[in-house]
Design a protein around this motif. Structure first.
Motif, mmCIF file in Angstrom:
data_model
loop_
_atom_site.group_PDB
_atom_site.id
_atom_site.type_symbol
_atom_site.label_atom_id
_atom_site.label_comp_id
_atom_site.label_asym_id
_atom_site.label_seq_id
_atom_site.Cartn_x
_atom_site.Cartn_y
_atom_site.Cartn_z
ATOM 1 N N UNK A 33 54.141 -12.230 131.724
ATOM 2 C CA UNK A 33 55.397 -11.628 131.271
ATOM 3 C C UNK A 33 56.576 -12.516 131.616
ATOM 4 N N UNK A 34 56.586 -13.029 132.848
ATOM 5 C CA UNK A 34 57.711 -13.872 133.270
ATOM 6 C C UNK A 34 57.782 -15.157 132.448
ATOM 7 N N UNK A 35 56.603 -15.692 132.094
ATOM 8 C CA UNK A 35 56.572 -16.916 131.305
ATOM 9 C C UNK A 35 57.138 -16.720 129.909
ATOM 10 N N UNK A 36 57.320 -15.460 129.520
ATOM 11 C CA UNK A 36 57.903 -15.174 128.211
ATOM 12 C C UNK A 36 59.366 -14.759 128.321
ATOM 13 N N UNK A 37 59.713 -13.893 129.298
ATOM 14 C CA UNK A 37 61.093 -13.397 129.295
ATOM 15 C C UNK A 37 62.108 -14.387 129.866
ATOM 16 N N UNK A 38 61.673 -15.292 130.740
ATOM 17 C CA UNK A 38 62.620 -16.305 131.245
ATOM 18 C C UNK A 38 63.029 -17.286 130.142
ATOM 19 N N UNK A 39 62.066 -17.869 129.367
ATOM 20 C CA UNK A 39 62.475 -18.720 128.232
ATOM 21 C C UNK A 39 63.275 -17.948 127.185
ATOM 22 N N UNK A 40 62.940 -16.656 126.977
ATOM 23 C CA UNK A 40 63.694 -15.835 126.031
ATOM 24 C C UNK A 40 65.165 -15.751 126.449
ATOM 25 N N UNK A 41 65.401 -15.527 127.736
ATOM 26 C CA UNK A 41 66.780 -15.438 128.221
ATOM 27 C C UNK A 41 67.521 -16.750 128.004
ATOM 28 N N UNK A 42 66.846 -17.860 128.277
ATOM 29 C CA UNK A 42 67.484 -19.163 128.100
ATOM 30 C C UNK A 42 67.837 -19.413 126.639
ATOM 31 N N UNK A 43 66.923 -19.043 125.720
ATOM 32 C CA UNK A 43 67.194 -19.209 124.283
ATOM 33 C C UNK A 43 68.378 -18.352 123.852
ATOM 34 N N UNK A 44 68.415 -17.116 124.350
ATOM 35 C CA UNK A 44 69.472 -16.180 123.945
ATOM 36 C C UNK A 44 70.836 -16.655 124.430
ATOM 37 N N UNK A 45 70.909 -17.084 125.683
ATOM 38 C CA UNK A 45 72.180 -17.568 126.238
ATOM 39 C C UNK A 45 72.655 -18.802 125.476
ATOM 40 N N UNK A 46 71.716 -19.690 125.154
ATOM 41 C CA UNK A 46 72.063 -20.898 124.397
ATOM 42 C C UNK A 46 72.615 -20.539 123.025
ATOM 43 N N UNK A 47 71.984 -19.558 122.351
ATOM 44 C CA UNK A 47 72.433 -19.144 121.026
ATOM 45 C C UNK A 47 73.807 -18.487 121.090
ATOM 46 N N UNK A 48 74.068 -17.726 122.154
ATOM 47 C CA UNK A 48 75.355 -17.028 122.283
ATOM 48 C C UNK A 48 76.517 -17.986 122.573
ATOM 49 N N UNK A 49 76.186 -19.217 122.907
ATOM 50 C CA UNK A 49 77.257 -20.210 123.031
ATOM 51 C C UNK A 49 77.775 -20.614 121.650
ATOM 52 N N UNK A 50 76.914 -20.436 120.629
ATOM 53 C CA UNK A 50 77.289 -20.768 119.250
ATOM 54 C C UNK A 50 77.830 -19.547 118.517
ATOM 55 N N UNK A 51 77.155 -18.400 118.728
ATOM 56 C CA UNK A 51 77.558 -17.153 118.076
ATOM 57 C C UNK A 51 78.270 -16.250 119.079
ATOM 58 N N UNK A 52 79.312 -15.540 118.657
ATOM 59 C CA UNK A 52 79.951 -14.599 119.581
ATOM 60 C C UNK A 52 79.061 -13.400 119.880
ATOM 61 N N UNK A 53 78.171 -13.080 118.925
ATOM 62 C CA UNK A 53 77.270 -11.941 119.112
ATOM 63 C C UNK A 53 76.062 -12.101 118.202
ATOM 64 N N UNK A 54 74.982 -11.425 118.558
ATOM 65 C CA UNK A 54 73.769 -11.390 117.728
ATOM 66 C C UNK A 54 73.579 -9.949 117.288
ATOM 67 N N UNK A 55 73.811 -9.675 116.029
ATOM 68 C CA UNK A 55 73.713 -8.317 115.509
ATOM 69 C C UNK A 55 72.440 -8.188 114.673
#
Length: 515
Positions: A33-55
């Protein structure tokens, strides 16, 4: 919207679905589980630097972004979209500033079985700062799901068969002639011969073993040794055991010296990884007959094994061979091959060795977290809590969490005051929520009557300022009481449900759901 952005959002959505399924199957604290949710968080934070929000828009079996389908799954019991849709959630909005704790709590809630939990209510009660969602009320939308009707066509199979015969111009009365070339005929003859000879091997072994009772000639012994090698090649470990047992008992010959070499033992990897359970169980019984000199070769075999449960069984068998004698594996504790070093530590930890602390002392600060984690397991098995507690300050969160889990499993009471002091320190607030939760789990396992009193104080602590920042501590205290789950702990949680402070009520409600 640029195609690249949509691709990144799709990657986040697919990773989100995988993480939720993993947590549902294995639990939040499992390494998968950790091997999936930690990379997920990193991807999401990286994307939110480009987008103000993900709807994201939620439909019955799909998740969409900007009206484009990014994820779809038609199985009701598997799809994440259906679980959210059924509980009334029609959109998710993730904004910049998302924390790992928020994401992990969101994943944990959505991974719950929706028949037992109202996902929408659980999300609403969690008061997320950076995750918003839109929920429809029952009167706003009628939800009507029914299994789609399948059209069943009547097929005349006799007629279809006649059509195929006619189209392919098949003559059912024609004589079938089998033509084999010289190589094919030779191969077939060899296989028939080998099959026939194999059927005689058990009979031959029985005959030679009976000869051995009265005539211990070298010719009989050599024949049995040759049959031993043939049995191993054919994975016939039952007859291999018969030969080894009788030769060891009735002669001065050590039959396993001929096969206790690296090439033969490492060659067992296919048996461990792919063989049927029956064959594998016979193999495990056969391994127990090997001498101690074979241990180094088995350590190299361990590096080739893919199936964890079989690796564990094979380790147990090797511990039986060594009979609490660590000498065969001591040289491998200094191996530069990290995998071999870890296996050597695991074997040492499974034995009753009085000097285990001194043997592992040079590796206590090994650069690889996997080695340090395995050392903790060895100390846990041998109930050496003082050495485990030293890893609470390790640089790796994985190692620190493993130490907390070991202390909890050991119910190491001497760790209680140290844990309580750490929890009350400012340092504790900077830890990840996962590690904080393990602290409270360990506190509940290692404390006596005083622990309930301390958890009550943390849960009901009155603050003039900083209530929101203290909300996590209230949740953790409530979790600790739920872990203890005795009459006094449950009474405190029910008392918290009546308090005016909303954070206290929410923490107690979530904890009582786990009881």
């Amino acid at each position: 919207m640029a195609a690249g952005i949509i691709t990144e959002v799709k990657d986040v959505v697919l990773s989100l679905a995988k993480a939720i399924k993993a947590i549902h199957m294995y639990g939040l604290h499992h390494p998968s589980s950790k091997n999936l949710y930690v990379p997920l968080y990193e991807k999401t934070v990286k994307l939110l630097r480009t987008l103000p929000e993900i709807n994201l828009q939620i439909e019955q079996f799909s998740i969409l972004y900007q009206s484009e389908v990014l994820y779809t799954e038609n199985e009701k019991d598997l799809t994440i979209a259906f679980k959210l849709f059924r509980d009334g959630i029609r959109s998710l909005n993730i904004t910049d500033g998302l924390t790992l704790d928020e994401l992990v709590l969101f994943l944990e809630i959505v991974s719950r079985t929706s028949r037992e939990h109202d996902i929408a209510l659980d999300l609403w009660e969690s008061h997320f700062k950076h995750i918003d969602f839109y929920i429809v009320e029952e009167e706003d939308e009628m939800f009507n799901y029914s299994v789609p009707e399948l059209k069943v066509d009547a097929v005349d199979y006799d007629k279809k068969l006649e059509e195929i015969i006619s189209r392919e111009k098949l003559d059912l009365n024609a004589t079938i002639a089998i033509h084999l070339d010289e190589h094919e005929l030779k191969t077939l003859t060899h296989e028939i011969h080998e099959t026939a000879r194999m059927s005689f091997i058990p009979v031959t072994i029985t005959t030679l073993l009976n000869f051995l009772k009265t005539e211990r000639s070298q010719e009989v012994i050599d024949s049995l040794l040759e049959l031993l090698e043939r049995c191993i090649d054919n994975r016939d470990f039952t007859n291999a055991r018969r030969i080894v047992h009788r030769l060891t008992q009735d002669t001065d010959t050590d039959p396993l010296l001929r096969i206790a070499n690296e090439a033969t033992i490492v060659g067992f990897k296919d048996i461990v990884n792919t063989a049927h359970d029956t064959v594998y169980n016979e193999f495990i019984a056969f391994v127990g007959m090997f001498p101690k000199i074979s241990i180094p070769h088995f350590l190299k075999l361990f590096t080739e094994i893919k199936r964890k449960e079989r690796l564990s069984q094979l380790r147990t068998r090797l511990v039986y061979i060594m009979q609490d004698d660590p000498e065969p594996i001591i040289p491998f504790l200094a191996s530069t091959n990290v995998t071999i070093c870890i296996h050597a530590i695991a074997l040492l930890g499974s034995m009753n060795v009085k000097d285990i602390v001194n043997l592992l002392q040079p590796l206590m600060h090994h650069h690889d977290p996997g080695v340090r984690t395995e050392i903790i397991g060895a100390f846990q098995t041998n109930k050496i809590g003082t050495s485990v507690a030293k890893y609470l300050d390790d640089e790796s969160m994985v190692v620190r969490i493993r130490a907390l889990q070991a202390l909890a499993a050991m119910k190491y009471l001497r760790a209680y005051e140290n844990l309580l002091h750490r929890i009350k320190s400012k340092y504790f607030r900077n830890l990840e929520f996962t590690e904080q939760k393990e602290y409270f789990n360990c506190l509940a396992a290692t404390g006596g009557r005083d622990v309930v009193k301390q958890l009550r104080k943390m849960l009901f602590k009155w603050l003039l300022f900083g209530n929101k920042r203290y909300a996590t501590m209230r949740k953790l205290a409530a979790y600790g009481l739920a872990t203890i789950n005795d009459e006094e702990a449950r009474a405190i949680l029910h008392e918290g449900m009546k308090r005016r402070n909303k954070d206290i009520r929410t923490a107690c409600d979530m904890a009582l759901r786990q009881v």
